[in-house]
Design an enzyme around this catalytic site. Sequence first.
Site, PDB file in Angstrom:
ATOM      1  N   ARG A 164       0.873  -1.189   0.000  1.00 45.15           N
ATOM      2  CA  ARG A 164       0.000   0.000   0.000  1.00 45.15           C
ATOM      3  C   ARG A 164       0.898   1.223   0.000  1.00 45.15           C
ATOM      4  O   ARG A 164       1.725   1.414   0.898  1.00 45.15           O
ATOM      5  CB  ARG A 164      -0.905  -0.009   1.239  1.00 45.15           C
ATOM      6  CG  ARG A 164      -1.789   1.240   1.402  1.00 45.15           C
ATOM      7  CD  ARG A 164      -2.719   1.457   0.216  1.00 45.15           C
ATOM      8  NE  ARG A 164      -3.744   2.451   0.494  1.00 45.15           N
ATOM      9  CZ  ARG A 164      -3.625   3.756   0.280  1.00 45.15           C
ATOM     10  NH1 ARG A 164      -2.475   4.242  -0.193  1.00 45.15           N
ATOM     11  NH2 ARG A 164      -4.617   4.565   0.534  1.00 45.15           N
ATOM     12  N   GLU A 177     -11.197   4.887  -6.186  1.00 46.93           N
ATOM     13  CA  GLU A 177     -11.530   3.468  -6.184  1.00 46.93           C
ATOM     14  C   GLU A 177     -12.148   3.071  -7.518  1.00 46.93           C
ATOM     15  O   GLU A 177     -12.573   3.912  -8.311  1.00 46.93           O
ATOM     16  CB  GLU A 177     -12.509   3.168  -5.051  1.00 46.93           C
ATOM     17  CG  GLU A 177     -11.944   3.397  -3.666  1.00 46.93           C
ATOM     18  CD  GLU A 177     -12.911   2.970  -2.584  1.00 46.93           C
ATOM     19  OE1 GLU A 177     -12.989   1.753  -2.330  1.00 46.93           O
ATOM     20  OE2 GLU A 177     -13.581   3.841  -2.012  1.00 46.93           O
ATOM     21  N   ARG A 223      -0.727  -5.525   4.685  1.00 51.20           N
ATOM     22  CA  ARG A 223       0.002  -5.045   3.514  1.00 51.20           C
ATOM     23  C   ARG A 223       1.182  -4.195   3.982  1.00 51.20           C
ATOM     24  O   ARG A 223       1.077  -3.481   4.984  1.00 51.20           O
ATOM     25  CB  ARG A 223      -0.904  -4.180   2.624  1.00 51.20           C
ATOM     26  CG  ARG A 223      -2.109  -4.878   2.073  1.00 51.20           C
ATOM     27  CD  ARG A 223      -2.991  -3.936   1.265  1.00 51.20           C
ATOM     28  NE  ARG A 223      -3.506  -2.843   2.083  1.00 51.20           N
ATOM     29  CZ  ARG A 223      -4.345  -1.912   1.652  1.00 51.20           C
ATOM     30  NH1 ARG A 223      -4.741  -1.930   0.386  1.00 51.20           N
ATOM     31  NH2 ARG A 223      -4.767  -0.962   2.452  1.00 51.20           N
TER      32      ARG A 223
END
Length: 237
Positions: A43, A51, A87
């Site tokens: 990330r 998005e 992540r």
Amino acid sequence: ILFVINYNYLDDLLERSLTDYEKGIVDRIIDGDTINVGNESIRLLGINSPEKGEAGYEKAKNFLENRILGKEVTLYFGEEKYDRYYRKLAYVYFDKQDVCLESVREGHSNIYFPESSRNSKEFEIYLDAWKSCIEREVGLCKKSIDKCVNCVKVTNLDVKAQEITLKNLCSFDCGLSGWSVKDEGRKKYVFENKILRGKSEIILDNLDFGKDYVWTISGDSFFLRDSFNGLVSWGTY
């Protein structure tokens, strides 16, 4: 020329301030702020991109694909190395350039600095990049051309009460259907069939967003956009 030189200097300044790093090949671009390196999900720090299904999603993703897909990059980690989804969190450098910073500067992402990271050197540099984007009106920074762009303003943001106030400063009515209010992250409110009468205001709280909270105490930004995703106004604290 000076503009390029200044940003090269800032890239170098950021790189020298970050010491925990590793290198790897970018295997896949998930979206505008998430990639895979060595089959691990990364990330990207400092940014938040649209998005899937939102305006700007494909451009943000394509930017990373054209810039770093299949390339060896350097991942520089901040204070927190993993997020709650396990992540890795990293600034991504390629060819001595901060790719995350480029994404902000070119209008593919907005700045995203939650909690303690807001007091960092990185935040100030990224904020300058966002302001440059605003001045040049590129990507997500493209200014709205709606007739109410100079009428509807955010007049108050009360973090304690979790309320944001929008006021129509003009004497005529403004249709807000499709307009949105968003924070630095994923919290977003979209108006439906709303008309803001002349000289009147509307107050949104966290319940309107369907969230326990929207605006973080440590600092945040708001982005007010029209139905075509044009930027009406923004602010940070």
